[in-house]
Structures are given as C-alpha cells and as structure tokens.
Design a protein around this motif. Structure first.
Motif, PDB file in Angstrom:
ATOM      1  N   GLU A 218      56.294  88.617  58.232  1.00 40.75           N
ATOM      2  CA  GLU A 218      56.552  88.972  59.627  1.00 40.75           C
ATOM      3  C   GLU A 218      55.369  88.674  60.545  1.00 40.75           C
ATOM      4  OE1 GLU A 218      59.371  89.808  61.013  1.00 40.75           O
ATOM      5  OE2 GLU A 218      60.303  89.534  59.050  1.00 40.75           O
ATOM      6  N   PHE A 219      54.235  88.355  59.979  1.00 42.90           N
ATOM      7  CA  PHE A 219      53.028  88.123  60.775  1.00 42.90           C
ATOM      8  C   PHE A 219      53.234  87.048  61.848  1.00 42.90           C
ATOM      9  CE2 PHE A 219      49.046  85.978  61.668  1.00 42.90           C
ATOM     10  CZ  PHE A 219      48.150  87.011  61.854  1.00 42.90           C
ATOM     11  N   PRO A 220      53.746  85.855  61.503  1.00 46.31           N
ATOM     12  CA  PRO A 220      53.932  84.833  62.552  1.00 46.31           C
ATOM     13  C   PRO A 220      54.900  85.277  63.644  1.00 46.31           C
ATOM     14  CG  PRO A 220      54.071  83.858  60.355  1.00 46.31           C
ATOM     15  CD  PRO A 220      54.118  85.337  60.174  1.00 46.31           C
ATOM     16  N   ASN A 221      55.974  85.968  63.255  1.00 44.25           N
ATOM     17  CA  ASN A 221      56.945  86.431  64.256  1.00 44.25           C
ATOM     18  C   ASN A 221      56.329  87.423  65.231  1.00 44.25           C
ATOM     19  OD1 ASN A 221      59.211  84.939  63.546  1.00 44.25           O
ATOM     20  ND2 ASN A 221      59.807  86.381  61.955  1.00 44.25           N
ATOM     21  N   ASP A 222      55.363  88.203  64.759  1.00 46.52           N
ATOM     22  CA  ASP A 222      54.723  89.199  65.610  1.00 46.52           C
ATOM     23  C   ASP A 222      53.779  88.590  66.645  1.00 46.52           C
ATOM     24  OD1 ASP A 222      56.071  91.165  64.244  1.00 46.52           O
ATOM     25  OD2 ASP A 222      54.417  91.657  62.904  1.00 46.52           O
ATOM     26  N   LEU A 223      53.536  87.295  66.533  1.00 42.18           N
ATOM     27  CA  LEU A 223      52.648  86.625  67.494  1.00 42.18           C
ATOM     28  C   LEU A 223      53.387  85.654  68.401  1.00 42.18           C
ATOM     29  CD1 LEU A 223      49.530  85.776  65.274  1.00 42.18           C
ATOM     30  CD2 LEU A 223      49.693  87.523  67.037  1.00 42.18           C
ATOM     31  N   LEU A 224      54.710  85.620  68.328  1.00 41.74           N
ATOM     32  CA  LEU A 224      55.478  84.623  69.078  1.00 41.74           C
ATOM     33  C   LEU A 224      55.205  84.689  70.579  1.00 41.74           C
ATOM     34  CD1 LEU A 224      58.962  84.693  67.296  1.00 41.74           C
ATOM     35  CD2 LEU A 224      57.096  83.052  67.014  1.00 41.74           C
ATOM     36  N   THR A 225      55.344  85.875  71.149  1.00 42.75           N
ATOM     37  CA  THR A 225      55.165  86.023  72.597  1.00 42.75           C
ATOM     38  C   THR A 225      53.734  85.725  73.010  1.00 42.75           C
ATOM     39  OG1 THR A 225      56.908  87.698  72.676  1.00 42.75           O
ATOM     40  CG2 THR A 225      55.378  87.609  74.539  1.00 42.75           C
ATOM     41  N   GLU A 226      52.784  86.220  72.237  1.00 45.65           N
ATOM     42  CA  GLU A 226      51.369  86.052  72.577  1.00 45.65           C
ATOM     43  C   GLU A 226      50.977  84.575  72.583  1.00 45.65           C
ATOM     44  OE1 GLU A 226      52.161  90.104  71.407  1.00 45.65           O
ATOM     45  OE2 GLU A 226      52.586  88.184  70.422  1.00 45.65           O
ATOM     46  N   LEU A 227      51.457  83.806  71.585  1.00 47.70           N
ATOM     47  CA  LEU A 227      51.108  82.392  71.511  1.00 47.70           C
ATOM     48  C   LEU A 227      51.892  81.558  72.524  1.00 47.70           C
ATOM     49  CD1 LEU A 227      50.826  81.845  67.648  1.00 47.70           C
ATOM     50  CD2 LEU A 227      49.001  82.259  69.289  1.00 47.70           C
TER      51      LEU A 227
END
Length: 280
Positions: A123-132
């Motif tokens: 889930e780590f990459p999904n948790d950064l979607l908006t930020e990136l």
C-alpha cells in the motif's frame, strides 16, 4: 535542465533520454533493473551533473508513506507538558518533517531519491499518489497545506521484489536498466580502473560473463560485484594466466567470494568442477 551523463557514470543513450523525458514531463522516473546496475547511483550523478541538492529517502520494510511527509511526536509533547515546558502550547514544535516536506519547502530545485520502493508494504505507493501527483499534502495537526515551492526531480528505484500498483505506475516515467553488454561494461570498468591491464580485463570479463551464463545459478554477479572482484584481482596481483587457463563452466574463479553471494551457487560450481574432473 538537461542530463548528458558524467565522467563517473556510464549512461546509455536510452537512459539519458529517460532522465530528460521525466524532467520534461515533470513526472517521477521509476527505474528498475538488476541489483548493482547503478539505479541509486543514477540519482546521485544527476544531482551532481545539474548542481542540485540530493535528498535521499531509503525505504525499508517497516517504512510508512506518512514518514516521508511528517510525523507528530506526541510522546515528546506529553513529556514536555509534564515538565511544564511552554513549547507544548505550539503543536508545530512536535511536527517532524519528512523527506518529501524537505524537498517541497526548498527554494531551489532538488533531486529526491525514493530508494527501493518495493521494499515497503504494497500500500506504500498508493499512499503517495496525491502527494506525487499534486505536489502537496495537508498537515492535520496544524491545519496547514504544504505545497512544493518548486517541483523536485524525483527518482524512484525498484528491484522488482513486489509489483507496483497500476495507479502509481501511471504517474511515473518508466525505464528498465538492461544489464550492460560487454562494450558498456568495458567503459564502466575504465571509469573505475583506467590503468587496468587490458589482458587482465579481457580474461576477467570472459570469466564474469561466462559465470553469469551458468545454468541454474541463483544470484548472478552484478556490475558492482565485478568492480569489487577486479579490485581484489589487482590488489593480489592475480595473473591473467590464472583466468586464461580456466574452464569457467566447471571451475570456480579465484576470489569468488566477491562474485558469488550464496552457498547454493558455490556448491553448484563445485559440482560442475567435480563432474568436469571425472570426464577428464
């Protein structure tokens, strides 16, 4: 900004194109490839070539996406409140900035390296979607929106230990670093050891590539391991004759501990050597 390679890093035309495409598109560059092919070093060299600060975020299996944004140190605040410290009245004193926050608040462009993202939870990459994507995040404790002053150049490396989510991949420019061919490997070695004897280099590369081609080998030696092996060969003044008179398919190369990193591969080569001796 344009990356044309450096004296310390041999970059193929395809890799330089990928770097410059990600800069133009303002998207993170996702780099995959075998361990030891220079994925992490690429971000370091791009930062040096462009004269930018490098911010490293090395990912572990326990790393959470929130840590890249910020962490609220509630324990310190509780301790300070018990001691009557006036700092407790300002909650911002207990906000610990993460690597993304550090990159976002920079007044100049920076290179942000998110290293080995596949080590973390799925889930780590999904948790950064908006930020990136939007280059912003919200700090709930202080009710503030943190937006990037200048969009950082983001490099994300992966060793392919886990599949990354499609939604995350769509936000990246992707490049796979193929294992160097012999000519490229010659160029890489020349950067590290410009004075190496050409006969030793030839025999070493023959042994190295033949070792990688051994059927059933579990951990193929990488570029960085070849560089270590050559350093040992030169330090111990190993003659190229020792390598030239070998049968790489059935004999273990000298100082093989720099190339072979598990007992299964060593045992495999020992069995091949034994079978070869019986055939003689």
């Amino acid at each position: 900004m344009q990356f044309d390679g450096t004296q310390n890093y041999v970059a193929t035309d395809e890799l330089k194109t990928a770097v410059n495409a990600s800069i133009t598109l303002q998207r993170p560059l996702l780099i995959k490839g075998e361990p030891g092919t220079g994925k992490t070093m690429l971000a370091e060299e791009v930062a040096e070539a462009l004269g930018l600060k490098l911010i490293r975020w090395h990912i572990k299996s326990t790393t959470k996406a929130q840590q890249g944004l910020y962490e609220y140190d509630a324990v310190s605040r509780l301790r300070d409140s018990q001691l009557g410290d006036e700092r407790v009245h300002d909650i911002s004193n207990y906000i610990v900035k993460g690597k993304l926050w550090e990159a976002f608040e920079s007044d100049e462009p920076v290179v942000l390296l998110i290293d080995e993202i596949d080590k973390a939870d799925i889930e780590f990459p999904n948790d950064l979607l908006t930020e990136l994507d939007k280059m912003e995040f919200f700090v709930y404790e202080t009710q503030k929106l943190i937006k990037a002053k200048i969009r950082p150049y983001i490099f994300i490396t992966s060793n392919n230990e886990k599949e990354l989510p499609d939604a995350f991949l769509r936000r990246c420019f992707f490049h796979y670093i193929n294992f160097p061919d012999r000519q490229t490997m010659n160029n890489i070695v020349d950067v590290h050891y410009p004075d190496i004897k050409q006969t030793l280099l030839k025999e070493s590369l023959d042994a190295f590539f033949e070792l990688r081609d051994v059927p059933g080998i579990k951990k193929k030696p990488s570029t960085s391991e070849l560089i270590d092996w050559l350093k040992l060969l030169m330090a111990d003044d190993i003659s190229e004759d020792v390598l030239q008179n070998r049968d790489a398919r059935s004999a273990i190369p000298p100082l093989h501990g720099a190339l072979l990193k598990n007992e299964q591969d060593v045992q495999l080569l020992e069995r091949l050597a034994f079978m070869h001796r019986r055939e003689l």
